[in-house]
Write a protein that holds these residues in place. Structure first.
Motif, PDB file in Angstrom:
ATOM      1  N   UNK A 131      -3.389 -13.704  12.711  1.00 43.21           N
ATOM      2  CA  UNK A 131      -3.521 -15.103  12.302  1.00 43.21           C
ATOM      3  C   UNK A 131      -3.297 -15.238  10.804  1.00 43.21           C
ATOM      4  N   UNK A 132      -3.110 -16.475  10.386  1.00 41.76           N
ATOM      5  CA  UNK A 132      -2.996 -16.778   8.971  1.00 41.76           C
ATOM      6  C   UNK A 132      -3.873 -17.965   8.629  1.00 41.76           C
ATOM      7  N   UNK A 133      -4.537 -17.892   7.482  1.00 40.80           N
ATOM      8  CA  UNK A 133      -5.222 -19.060   6.938  1.00 40.80           C
ATOM      9  C   UNK A 133      -4.189 -19.892   6.198  1.00 40.80           C
ATOM     10  N   UNK A 134      -4.164 -21.177   6.489  1.00 35.27           N
ATOM     11  CA  UNK A 134      -3.179 -22.067   5.888  1.00 35.27           C
ATOM     12  C   UNK A 134      -3.868 -22.955   4.855  1.00 35.27           C
ATOM     13  N   UNK A 135      -3.563 -22.711   3.593  1.00 33.37           N
ATOM     14  CA  UNK A 135      -4.077 -23.550   2.514  1.00 33.37           C
ATOM     15  C   UNK A 135      -3.050 -24.636   2.228  1.00 33.37           C
ATOM     16  N   UNK A 136      -3.297 -25.458   1.243  1.00 33.89           N
ATOM     17  CA  UNK A 136      -2.393 -26.572   0.949  1.00 33.89           C
ATOM     18  C   UNK A 136      -0.979 -26.102   0.651  1.00 33.89           C
ATOM     19  N   UNK A 137      -0.852 -25.035  -0.137  1.00 38.08           N
ATOM     20  CA  UNK A 137       0.479 -24.607  -0.578  1.00 38.08           C
ATOM     21  C   UNK A 137       0.866 -23.198  -0.123  1.00 38.08           C
ATOM     22  N   UNK A 138      -0.084 -22.442   0.417  1.00 35.18           N
ATOM     23  CA  UNK A 138       0.216 -21.063   0.790  1.00 35.18           C
ATOM     24  C   UNK A 138      -0.425 -20.706   2.133  1.00 35.18           C
ATOM     25  N   UNK A 139       0.065 -19.608   2.716  1.00 31.07           N
ATOM     26  CA  UNK A 139      -0.541 -19.023   3.895  1.00 31.07           C
ATOM     27  C   UNK A 139      -1.021 -17.624   3.548  1.00 31.07           C
ATOM     28  N   UNK A 140      -2.197 -17.273   4.039  1.00 36.89           N
ATOM     29  CA  UNK A 140      -2.771 -15.951   3.764  1.00 36.89           C
ATOM     30  C   UNK A 140      -2.989 -15.223   5.076  1.00 36.89           C
ATOM     31  N   UNK A 141      -2.271 -14.157   5.291  1.00 37.06           N
ATOM     32  CA  UNK A 141      -2.301 -13.410   6.549  1.00 37.06           C
ATOM     33  C   UNK A 141      -3.580 -12.585   6.668  1.00 37.06           C
ATOM     34  N   UNK A 142      -4.193 -12.616   7.834  1.00 38.47           N
ATOM     35  CA  UNK A 142      -5.359 -11.785   8.097  1.00 38.47           C
ATOM     36  C   UNK A 142      -4.949 -10.328   8.126  1.00 38.47           C
ATOM     37  N   UNK A 143      -5.715  -9.499   7.424  1.00 33.47           N
ATOM     38  CA  UNK A 143      -5.426  -8.066   7.383  1.00 33.47           C
ATOM     39  C   UNK A 143      -6.741  -7.297   7.434  1.00 33.47           C
ATOM     40  N   UNK A 144      -6.686  -6.129   8.032  1.00 32.19           N
ATOM     41  CA  UNK A 144      -7.852  -5.273   8.110  1.00 32.19           C
ATOM     42  C   UNK A 144      -7.364  -3.860   8.405  1.00 32.19           C
ATOM     43  N   UNK A 145      -7.934  -2.877   7.754  1.00 35.63           N
ATOM     44  CA  UNK A 145      -7.463  -1.499   7.911  1.00 35.63           C
ATOM     45  C   UNK A 145      -7.741  -0.934   9.296  1.00 35.63           C
ATOM     46  N   UNK A 146      -8.595  -1.604  10.084  1.00 35.07           N
ATOM     47  CA  UNK A 146      -8.984  -1.082  11.401  1.00 35.07           C
ATOM     48  C   UNK A 146      -8.085  -1.592  12.521  1.00 35.07           C
ATOM     49  N   UNK A 147      -7.444  -2.733  12.338  1.00 32.41           N
ATOM     50  CA  UNK A 147      -6.659  -3.322  13.421  1.00 32.41           C
ATOM     51  C   UNK A 147      -5.336  -2.570  13.621  1.00 32.41           C
TER      52      UNK A 147
END
Length: 307
Positions: A115-131
């Motif tokens: 998934x990605x968090x969608x802010x007003x101007x950017x998207x931030x991809x979910x990341x985790x070293x365990x997945x």
């Protein structure tokens, strides 16, 4: 066949796009249950304007997101439940990827995607070293993942077998914060999560109105700790270690950040519940925090953890 549950409250600017992202899925064998939780804007009107027999609108008195989601679950006629918040959206292949994962992992009951968090101007991809690595699918322990970062499951990237709710319970009605986390730990207590690490779910993040910016209500904090205690005996030895690591850090940080906003009575109630999870050293810190300014203690705690 899949039932998609969408809780709705005052999202008239977003709900049409959210619904279109569902109706445009490459997997089309679905129903969409929109539960309007007493909206006071034109949200319900926007749903009625959608001309698709797969979409149904249920209108209830304002009772909170947990009641709305539970209403959708109990109304659903199919075995698999997918959740989507009314201002979020899916990539067109979200459900297709889920169905493929069900075929690949026929004995599993909980599925989630990247998934990605969608802010007003950017998207931030979910990341985790365990997945699993990008583009791959695999089984993960929910409890191991949360020791490293945010949970692998949220209210817009998950697919769950309906019978699991009947066994482990529904969303806690009346909880306003962490009601989703409270459910995920109950559902995952005996089950791994099949995680599809592809960017398929898009979660709108409004920093100004984020729950993380508000005080953690004592009643919800206590209820979440009670659930932690209930879940612990159900976990494997390995997951117990992971969960205690997460729970202790979460409780200490949450208490330090919010303690100045709690009444003396609330602090006592929180400390009583925390004793069941937190070791002696952590309990001493919480006791000090309950009578002194939290700011310096929180800063000191952060430096201690970093050092």
């Amino acid at each position: 066949m899949i039932s998609v549950v969408i809780p709705l409250f005052n999202k008239e600017s977003y709900i049409s796009d959210t619904l279109q992202s569902v109706l445009a899925q490459t997997f089309s064998n679905l129903e969409v249950i929109v539960v309007d939780d007493g909206s006071t804007d034109g949200s319900a009107t926007m749903v009625r304007a959608i001309n698709d027999p797969r979409v149904q609108l249920l209108e209830i008195e304002n009772s909170g997101v947990s009641m709305a989601r539970n209403t959708g679950i109990t109304t659903a006629k199919y075995n698999w439940i997918a959740f989507l918040d009314a201002d979020d959206r899916w990539a067109p292949t979200f459900l297709e990827e889920m169905v493929q994962a069900i075929e690949d992992y026929p004995n599993e009951k909980i599925f989630a995607t990247g998934r990605s968090m969608v802010f007003t101007n950017i998207e931030e991809r979910y990341a985790n070293t365990i997945i699993p690595a990008q583009g791959t699918t695999g089984l993960i322990s929910y409890f191991e993942v949360i020791t490293k970062d945010l949970p692998p499951v949220n209210s817009s990237n998950v697919l769950i077998l309906k019978q699991l709710f009947q066994k482990r319970g529904f969303f806690r009605e009346g909880m306003r914060q962490h009601e989703d986390h409270d459910l995920w730990i109950r559902l995952c207590a005996k089950h791994k999560v099949v995680f599809i690490n592809k960017n398929l779910s898009f979660y709108k993040k409004d920093i100004a109105n984020s729950a993380s910016q508000s005080v953690y209500i004592a009643k919800d904090f206590i209820r979440y700790m009670q659930t932690m205690v209930e879940v612990l005996p159900l976990l494997s030895k390995k997951d117990t270690g992971f969960f205690l690591k997460y729970a202790r850090k979460f409780i200490i940080l949450s208490f330090l950040i919010n303690s100045s906003s709690y009444t003396g009575k609330e602090r006592k109630q929180l400390l009583k519940q925390a004793k069941k999870i937190i070791p002696i050293s952590g309990r001493m810190l919480l006791k000090v925090a309950s009578v002194l300014s939290f700011a310096n203690l929180y800063g000191a705690y952060k430096k201690m953890k970093e050092g």
